[in-house]
Design an enzyme around this catalytic site. Structure first.
Site, PDB file in Angstrom:
ATOM      1  N   CYS A   1       0.702  -1.246   0.043  1.00 36.73           N
ATOM      2  CA  CYS A   1      -0.022  -0.162   0.125  1.00 36.73           C
ATOM      3  C   CYS A   1       0.820   1.292   0.021  1.00 36.73           C
ATOM      4  CB  CYS A   1      -0.902   0.149   1.255  1.00 36.73           C
ATOM      5  SG  CYS A   1      -2.269  -1.520   1.103  1.00 36.73           S
TER       6      CYS A   1
ATOM      7  N   ASP B   1       2.963   2.296   2.535  1.00 33.18           N
ATOM      8  CA  ASP B   1       3.178   3.019   3.689  1.00 33.18           C
ATOM      9  C   ASP B   1       3.545   1.998   4.851  1.00 33.18           C
ATOM     10  OD1 ASP B   1       2.504   5.924   3.536  1.00 33.18           O
ATOM     11  OD2 ASP B   1       0.325   5.122   3.124  1.00 33.18           O
TER      12      ASP B   1
ATOM     13  N   CYS C   1       4.799   8.376   2.185  1.00 26.02           N
ATOM     14  CA  CYS C   1       4.759   9.757   1.595  1.00 26.02           C
ATOM     15  C   CYS C   1       5.120  10.824   2.558  1.00 26.02           C
ATOM     16  CB  CYS C   1       3.602  10.037   0.983  1.00 26.02           C
ATOM     17  SG  CYS C   1       2.084   9.483   2.226  1.00 26.02           S
TER      18      CYS C   1
ATOM     19  N   CYS D   1      -2.710   8.434   6.847  1.00 21.69           N
ATOM     20  CA  CYS D   1      -1.263   8.711   7.491  1.00 21.69           C
ATOM     21  C   CYS D   1      -1.494   8.787   9.004  1.00 21.69           C
ATOM     22  CB  CYS D   1      -0.702   9.803   6.666  1.00 21.69           C
ATOM     23  SG  CYS D   1      -0.412   9.213   4.773  1.00 21.69           S
TER      24      CYS D   1
END
Lengths: 395, 130
Positions: free
Chosen positions: B35, B37, B60, B104
């Site tokens: 994915c 992360d 990211c 996130c």
């Protein structure tokens, strides 16, 4: 230093394009459909632009239809070919898995409407094999659509051979030439192309304008109904300034094409060599059969968006196929199509240099990409596991 | 308008508490490379307080910034407070995240919770009564 290395996304307008457009806004602003002289002057400019665009690709002016850009041209090309096919009971279309979404999403729609779509493998090198197209053709195939050059990895397809196979079977051949137009020589006759899409802002023209080439005898289906503009095939008052700007940009790109391509190819290969020195990095797409300005790498252990942000801080504008840059959960369908797994597809970087990129800038990019990748790896748990042997390297 | 707030960019450019704690009292890893992360949190716990915290992140800009901010929010705090850290608090401390990047901050919350769970697993006597 400010380096724009995302010319595959869009380009800066050329002086020639701007200079050609200004009089269309200030003086020759008439509606080309009006009969008085100011309108007729606009009409002349429009038709001159059509002739100029046609000449660059070896077409007749009547075969050029101005659109709002590449996506509209793709949509209209596919819709038109599908409509023709349906009328004669042919509902099979062949394409590739790494087309632009303007093509892929139109194909999805056509599937819902009863068409059957075969997607050709583009292999690890990002290239379609003509013999596989040959094998995929059926009695009921009405259209083959394969992009001229891929927008992410820049691989240039064997268009002439693919076109020849289609012609021999009497199947329409469309190519999305958005990335190739103005950068590679294109001759719709020699390349056996029936339908072709292009977009002005990829070759230093304005945004929001493009064109569709449709070989004489290929009837088009309208996407926009209304007035009789574009010989009844696309309603709406023509965007004369943009069209004139596009023609000026294309003429200039075509005139300088060979010299630009030679220079850019050298810089491209310099970038590929330099960035290729980074351990566990891999070039995406064939090294030689790619656009003169395209460099695309995957780096193991890092994620692309953070790389782009770091490069942006150092004045470099680039792009990535990471999911995080697209707002979706999946990385680039192009990278997946050439067999990159999700884990490394997230760590991709596309640099698309321009005609004015210098050697010094290329070296600056190489240095900064190296530093940024090393930095991000320094606190990446994925990299740690790779280095400690807990997981194994893919690249 | 910029993609991220100045706060996010600050924590992305100068992430706090980056690294590894050898012999950490609790380690948590969440997310997966598929994915895009992965966050890993290391905790040092003394007298029921987070005496030190470090992170490693593959992800990211907002994933890196969220990890960094989350470590700042719990460093020096009592364990029971750290246990209550929410993704919302992380996002707010960063002056907001774009909607599609909220996950996130969720990962950051989960990474800390996972590290604390690891600590409780190793020290069951410390686990608060339910």
């Amino acid at each position: 230093m400010m380096i724009y290395a995302d010319n595959a996304a869009t380009t800066k307008m050329s002086r020639a394009a701007i200079d050609a457009m200004l009089p269309c806004m200030e003086r020759d602003f008439g509606n080309p459909s009006s009969l008085y002289s100011i309108g007729q002057r606009a009409k002349e400019l429009l038709e001159q632009a059509r002739a100029d665009v046609a000449a660059v690709i070896g077409a007749a002016p009547r075969e050029i239809l101005f659109t709002s850009g590449g996506s509209e041209a793709d949509n209209q090309a596919l819709r038109s070919a599908a409509e023709l096919g349906r009328r004669s009971g042919k509902t099979h279309i062949i394409s590739t898995a790494f087309e632009h979404h303007a093509v892929l999403h139109t194909l999805k729609r056509l599937e819902k409407e009863g068409f059957e779509v075969t997607l050709l493998d583009v292999h690890e090198d990002g290239l379609v094999r003509p013999e596989e197209l040959q094998a995929a053709l059926r009695e009921d195939t009405c259209l083959v659509t394969v992009m001229f050059a891929n927008n992410e990895i820049g691989t240039v397809q064997p268009i002439r051979e693919l076109g020849a196979i289609c012609r021999a079977h009497g199947v329409l051949f469309h190519t999305d030439a958005v990335q190739a137009m103005g950068h590679l020589p294109i001759d719709v006759q020699a390349d056996n192309i029936d339908l072709l899409s292009a977009s002005a802002h990829k070759f230093h023209g304005p945004k929001g304008v493009g064109f569709l080439y449709a070989r004489k005898g290929v009837p088009l289906t309208n996407l926009i109904e209304g007035g009789a503009q574009e010989r009844g095939r696309r309603a709406g008052t023509e965007n004369v300034p943009a069209i004139v700007g596009m023609a000026a940009a294309l003429k200039e790109s075509a005139a300088n094409m060979q010299a630009n391509a030679e220079r850019m190819t050298k810089l491209r290969d310099r970038l590929i060599r330099g960035i290729g020195e980074i351990p566990h990095a891999a070039l995406n797409g064939d090294a030689a059969r790619r656009l003169p300005g395209n460099v695309n790498f995957c780096f193991e252990g890092i994620e692309g968006e953070s790389l782009l942000l770091l490069l942006d801080d150092r004045g470099i504008s680039a792009s990535s196929g990471s999911a995080c840059t697209s707002g979706s959960l999946d990385p680039s369908h192009v990278l997946l199509a050439i067999g990159r797994v999700h884990d490394v597809a997230h760590g991709s970087l596309r640099l698309s240099i321009g005609e004015d990129t210098t050697e010094e800038e290329a070296d600056y990019i190489i240095q900064n990409v190296k530093e940024a990748v090393e930095y991000l790896r320094s606190f990446s748990p994925v990299w740690r596991d790779l280095m400690s042997g807990k997981s194994s390297f893919i690249l | 308008m910029a993609l991220y707030s100045e706060k996010v960019m600050d924590h992305f450019r100068n992430p706090r508490n980056v690294g590894v704690i050898e012999n950490a009292d609790g380690i948590g890893e969440v997310g997966n490379a598929k994915c895009g992360d992965i966050m890993k949190m290391y905790l040092k716990i003394d007298d029921d307080c987070i005496s030190d915290v470090k992170f490693e992140t593959f992800g990211c800009g907002s994933a890196i910034a969220s990890s960094s901010m989350a470590t700042e929010l719990i460093k020096g705090r009592p364990v029971r407070e750290a246990m209550q850290l929410t993704n919302k608090a992380v996002a707010e401390a960063l002056d907001g995240l774009p909607d599609y990047k909220m996950h996130c901050s969720v990962l950051a919350e989960e990474a800390i919770r996972s590290a604390l769970e690891d600590y409780y697993r190793k020290n069951p006597e410390k686990r608060p009564e339910a």
